[in-house]
Design an enzyme around this catalytic site. Structure first.
Site, mmCIF file in Angstrom:
data_model
loop_
_atom_site.group_PDB
_atom_site.id
_atom_site.type_symbol
_atom_site.label_atom_id
_atom_site.label_comp_id
_atom_site.label_asym_id
_atom_site.label_seq_id
_atom_site.Cartn_x
_atom_site.Cartn_y
_atom_site.Cartn_z
ATOM 1 N NE ARG A 232 0.352 21.573 -18.886
ATOM 2 C CZ ARG A 232 -0.039 21.152 -19.204
ATOM 3 N NH1 ARG A 232 -1.006 19.901 -19.286
ATOM 4 N NH2 ARG A 232 1.053 20.537 -19.902
ATOM 5 C CG ASP B 285 -2.426 15.109 -27.632
ATOM 6 O OD1 ASP B 285 -1.883 14.091 -27.929
ATOM 7 O OD2 ASP B 285 -3.026 15.315 -26.825
#
Ligand code: S3P
Length: 439
Positions: A26, A320
């Site tokens: 990002r 995750d």
């Protein structure tokens, strides 16, 4: 590379973890579309983030280290005028990185030109329509080469995207981030309602860079006319990478480790709550909330853990970490059950099948379900007869952690797989074997 792992004694020591992969993607992308220069420190140099950087550079974005010798401060000069992104006729290669592909779809949606995104063997099997459908509603055009909705895809962006009100229909931070990046880039308005608590790194970074955004856990409101200003972004350690050592320390009495400067954004740390409910002793030391992302040190002491169940509503906030949670479940007393985790089947590999198949090789009693698995612990891990080899980074790192508790010696092949998210994983693992320090 191939390495051999035998049993470690309980973990002792202090370790710092490389920068967060999600935040690095990002930071690179938002710095690339912002006005002026951004300085990024403690970024991840994993191969996924390198895929994002390489594409941005192809589009004309300048990435330079502040000094030729010290490579820990990166200066990105943004292209705030959309017309100035370079045209690229060739494929933009996202390699193995789902986050690169999805976030790039968002960024390219606001550039009035055509680009084609592609990926490696694993990425071209992963679904993209979950991202392109909402971006199409905003006005971008997509053309897939077949009907599967997978890469390669050609994107034709629009300088002006439509204002949009959207309720997420899949629990994916990548989907909402792609939409936010598209809207911020095109300076259009966007409202998103999320029924799930998902990582909010994009929202936090947009705010830090001056975007007119208001958000809480579930509602996001980006007003029109975003102007992003380049800034200094210091990225905290990657919680999902820390999770391997957190789990390994948590499962064995006698362990005590401290992990320094880890990102503690509550949209990422649900794994700690699961370990605590299994009986783990975990403390947060030096918690700081003075930046765009909270961070601090985590102290973990080993204990005998008890089994637990993971419920469907818990999955998005720890997706995750499920391979390492499965490892903790394999060490715990009793039967643990994971449900509602079908998203795992469309990660870098089908992680439900991978966990079941690979854990069985270490003598774990595990049964596959369509949406998860059941583990009957505690396991007495035994090294597999054959060398261990897998392409999925999180499966390889989980197996390596398990190998440090197994009887026998485990040969791990293709250790490069870890480079996707944590290139120094095996060096860091070695710190606990060769140089135990007292925390
Ligand atoms: C990520 C979001 C999650 C996660 C992935 C990184 C991100 O994917 O599994 O590793 O950086 O936004 P989904 O958005 O598909 O859930």
């Amino acid at each position: 590379m191939t390495i051999k792992i035998s049993r470690f004694s309980p973990l002792q020591g202090t370790i710092a973890i490389p920068g967060d992969k999600s935040i690095t993607h990002r930071a690179f992308i938002l710095a690339a579309i912002a006005k002026g220069k951004s300085i990024i420190t403690h970024f991840s140099n994993c191969s996924d983030c390198t895929s994002t950087a390489k594409i941005l550079q192809k589009l004309g974005v300048s990435f330079q280290y502040e000094s030729k010798t010290v490579k820990d401060r990166l200066i990105i000069t943004g292209i705030s005028n959309i017309e100035q992104f370079l045209h690229v006729n060739d494929f933009l290669d996202c390699e193995n990185s789902g986050t690169t592909a999805r976030l790039m779809l968002g960024m390219l949606s606001a550039i009035p030109s055509s680009y084609t995104l592609n990926g490696d063997e694993s990425l071209i099997r992963r679904p993209m329509k979950r991202v392109t459908d909402p971006l199409q509603k905003m006005g971008a055009d997509f053309s897939f080469s077949d009907r599967t909705g997978c890469l390669p895809v050609q994107i034709t962006g629009k300088k002006q995207l439509r204002e949009c009100n959207f309720t997420l229909n899949v629990a994916s931070a990548q989907v909402k981030s792609a939409m936010l990046i598209a809207a911020a880039h095109a300076k259009s308005a966007l409202k998103i309602v999320s029924p799930w608590l998902l990582r909010d790194h994009t929202e936090r970074l947009l705010k830090k860079m001056g975007a007119p955004i208001i958000f809480d856990n579930m509602d996001i409101n980006l007003k029109p006319d975003s102007v992003l200003e380049g800034c200094e972004i210091n990225i905290p350690g990657d919680f999902s990478s820390a999770a391997f050592f957190i789990a390994r320390a948590a499962v064995e009495p006698g362990s005590r480790i401290i992990i320094k400067n880890v990102g503690l954004n509550q949209t990422r740390t649900a794994f700690l709550n699961i370990l605590r409910r299994m009986g783990s002793e975990i403390r947060i030391l030096n918690f700081f909330n003075d930046s765009f992302e909270p961070y601090g040190d985590i102290e973990i002491r080993g204990a005998r853990l008890k089994a637990t169940d993971l419920m469907p509503e818990e999955i998005p906030a720890l997706i995750d970490e499920i391979p390492v949670i499965a490892f903790a479940m394999a060490c715990a007393d009793g039967v643990s059950n994971v449900s509602g985790a079908t998203e795992l089947r469309i990660k870098e590999s089908d992680r439900i099948s991978a966990i079941v198949r690979e854990f069985s090789k270490f003598n774990v009693k595990i049964i596959e379900k369509h949406d998860g698995f059941i583990i009957d612990g505690p396991s007495k891990f035994v090294s597999p007869d054959k060398p261990f080899i897998h392409n999925d980074h999180r499966i390889v790192m989980t197996a390596s952690i398990m190998a440090t508790m197994a009887d026998g010696t485990t040969e791990i092949q293709n250790t490069e797989a870890a480079d996707v998210s944590y290139p120094s994983f095996f060096t860091d693992l070695d710190l606990f074997r060769e140089n135990p320090q007292t925390p």
